[in-house]
Design a protein around this motif. Sequence first.
Motif: not given
Lengths: 234, 118
Positions: A36-37, A69, A102-107, A134, A136, A139, A141, A171, B65, B69, B82
Amino acid sequence: MKVFLPALLVVVTVLISASVKADNFNVDKVYHPYVLPFEREFEWRLTSRQNDDGNVLMQRFSYGHALSERVVLEGYIVGSRDEYDDFGMEGYELEIRWMLTEQGKYWADWGALFELEKQHTTDDWEATAGILTEKEFGRFSLTTNFMLVYEWGETVENEFEGEFRMKYRYRWIPEVQPAVEFYAAEGYVGVGPAFMGIRRFDGQRQLKWELGFIAGLNGDSKDHTLRMSLEYEF
Amino acid sequence: MLSVPYRTLIALSFISLQAKAAMPEAIVEIKNHLFSPQEVIIPANKKVRLVFINHDATPEEIDSFDLNREKVIFGNSKGTIYVGPLPPGTYRFFGEYHPNTAVGVVRVVRPEALPDAD
């Protein structure tokens, strides 16, 4: 997923066990590929490994600061207890974590890790490069670390080593997230339960904790590692 | 019962949902440390791009949570989070720097339940 996970475990374990013998592997932590920045943190880690040769206690103190960033730089002081039960400085380490996607952008999410460590009393060095992922599943990971380590110096043999770390986490609630962790390195395979949690305070201040109990499966009659860490982000 | 401006804001978020067929997009604006709209409705079982536009001069850190994200949106800037594919449900998010005012939810509904799905 049902096929992927066991297949991954088998491949990694076979690859790593086929390499040269282990000399200084320690269960440490499984890194997440996120940065995280403005991230600033103090961290304390402890690992206590008990096997047939006795107890090895290690502590790490670190300060980390985001450089951008997506990149964070962390400096460590590593302390350990020697054979005379004296605790002292063992080495120092610089670590860079780089969030690649970016988190969640790709597989899956991807990151990279680079470490350089020097022993305090000897001219021994260790350089590490790793790929962090990582993925997901609702719930859950799945986090994996693939590391390539090169050691050189006056008292160690110049050699490459491989390491693999994995965490499968549920989680549940922010404060308590149970997981199973798996570690494999030359001559070492360990697995065990772990827990992590996060407690938020005002603003960006938060405390993260981790606790794990890893049992070595590599043939020693007794080989247990307790690991814990506290990380204060502000 | 939702107020008229609030319903308008929710409706506006649907407009952007139609954007790109491959990945739906919803826009959330940050003004005076408030999210607008505060409720974003997205389709279930699809990956969705949430674009946060920060009109404030100060940064905000979106934290959730429920969505797993965390993302910093710099001042006078925009950033994308995303999410998904998610099952139907309500997923809360908040701004770490202004947790008392910057609060919102992502409501995930079956595609046939989206207001513009006729």
